[in-house]
Motif scaffolding. Structure first.
Motif, PDB file in Angstrom:
ATOM      1  N   HIS A   1       4.090  35.893  -3.132  1.00  9.82           N
ATOM      2  CA  HIS A   1       2.984  36.724  -3.197  1.00  9.82           C
ATOM      3  C   HIS A   1       2.512  37.255  -1.607  1.00  9.82           C
ATOM      4  O   HIS A   1       2.417  36.348  -0.924  1.00  9.82           O
TER       5      HIS A   1
ATOM      6  N   GLU B   1      -5.313  38.724  -8.934  1.00 12.89           N
ATOM      7  CA  GLU B   1      -3.846  37.631  -8.746  1.00 12.89           C
ATOM      8  C   GLU B   1      -3.106  37.658  -7.270  1.00 12.89           C
ATOM      9  O   GLU B   1      -2.124  36.799  -7.179  1.00 12.89           O
TER      10      GLU B   1
ATOM     11  N   LEU C   1       1.332  30.476  -1.092  1.00 10.62           N
ATOM     12  CA  LEU C   1       1.594  31.474  -1.943  1.00 10.62           C
ATOM     13  C   LEU C   1       3.393  31.819  -1.822  1.00 10.62           C
ATOM     14  O   LEU C   1       3.531  32.631  -2.852  1.00 10.62           O
TER      15      LEU C   1
ATOM     16  N   ILE D   1       5.785  31.177  -4.869  1.00  8.17           N
ATOM     17  CA  ILE D   1       5.460  31.853  -6.142  1.00  8.17           C
ATOM     18  C   ILE D   1       6.441  33.021  -6.371  1.00  8.17           C
ATOM     19  O   ILE D   1       6.650  33.816  -5.263  1.00  8.17           O
TER      20      ILE D   1
ATOM     21  N   LEU E   1      -1.491  33.923 -10.765  1.00  5.34           N
ATOM     22  CA  LEU E   1      -1.592  32.761  -9.799  1.00  5.34           C
ATOM     23  C   LEU E   1      -1.641  31.779 -10.518  1.00  5.34           C
ATOM     24  O   LEU E   1      -2.527  31.584 -11.576  1.00  5.34           O
TER      25      LEU E   1
ATOM     26  N   LYS F   1      -5.695  29.729  -6.810  1.00  5.69           N
ATOM     27  CA  LYS F   1      -6.772  30.758  -7.071  1.00  5.69           C
ATOM     28  C   LYS F   1      -7.650  30.899  -5.777  1.00  5.69           C
ATOM     29  O   LYS F   1      -8.072  32.249  -5.277  1.00  5.69           O
TER      30      LYS F   1
ATOM     31  N   THR G   1      -6.938  33.064  -2.230  1.00  2.00           N
ATOM     32  CA  THR G   1      -6.721  34.537  -2.059  1.00  2.00           C
ATOM     33  C   THR G   1      -8.186  34.800  -1.750  1.00  2.00           C
ATOM     34  O   THR G   1      -8.543  36.019  -1.687  1.00  2.00           O
TER      35      THR G   1
END
Length: 216
Positions: free
Chosen positions: A23, A146, A186, A189, A196, A201, A204
């Motif tokens: 991500h 997300e 991240l 992922i 997410l 959470k 970000t």
């Protein structure tokens, strides 16, 4: 077209050689105009989104119907339709509030895709369901909660007021990239995971791009 924008985003980074596996998977530079009417009310948001080169290359595969090496507005029209139709599922990644209360946005109008070098720019307007006065603070936020898509404002000048009363003030806050520790987390992922995990959470926080408008 039946394809969804999310599917296009996922495929772009699942199939491209050397694609990023973390991500975010798509990067978008944003410029936005907040439009006012002659009565000094906000009536719409005009967006200009520049997609990164990798996504632009994947999304335009096979669209050069006449084989001239150039993409015309007509050739890009079906893709523009897919974009704006699918973006509705995500609220156009656009949140507008007045005095802390959500403002309803209408269906997108005046949308089209423009090739710019190796990138695509999506232009579209989101009219408000009803015009609003900006005597209470109005906040515009462009982000993906997300963080599948990373939206960034190249500068504070990327947001501007169009035909606003002279008394209106604009304060722009640029989102920040996650720090190295958060970015590493991240990175675990996969490209096929849109949401997410709950425990990620908070990573970000602060990535949102916001503009505050007040018209005393």
């Amino acid at each position: 077209m039946a394809r969804r924008l999310l599917s296009l985003l996922v495929l772009a980074f699942a199939l491209l050689p050397g694609a990023a596996l973390a991500h975010p998977h798509v990067w978008v530079d944003v410029a936005s105009e907040v439009s006012f009417d002659k009565s000094g009310r906000i009536v719409g948001i005009r967006h200009h989104w520049r997609f990164d080169e990798a996504f632009s290359a994947y999304a335009t595969q096979g669209l050069d119907a006449d084989g001239d090496g150039k993409l015309s507005a007509e050739e890009l029209k079906p893709l523009a339709e897919v974009n704006v139709t699918s973006l509705a599922d995500y609220g156009f990644f656009t949140e507008l509030t007045a005095g802390g209360e959500p403002v309803k946005l209408g269906d997108p109008v005046d949308y089209w895709l423009q090739p710019s070098g190796k990138q695509l720019i999506l232009h579209f307007t989101l009219p408000l369901k009803e015009p609003i006065a900006a005597n209470a603070p109005v906040e515009l936020v462009v982000s993906d909660p997300e963080y599948f898509v990373a939206f960034s404002l190249p500068s504070k000048e990327a947001v501007r007021l169009a035909d606003a009363p002279a008394s209106c003030k604009l304060e722009v806050t640029l989102g920040e990239e996650p720090d190295a520790t958060a970015a590493a987390m991240l990175a675990t992922i996969g490209a096929d995971q849109r949401e997410l995990p709950a425990e990620f959470k908070s990573l970000t926080a602060g990535t949102e791009n916001a503009a505050m408008i007040t018209c005393p």
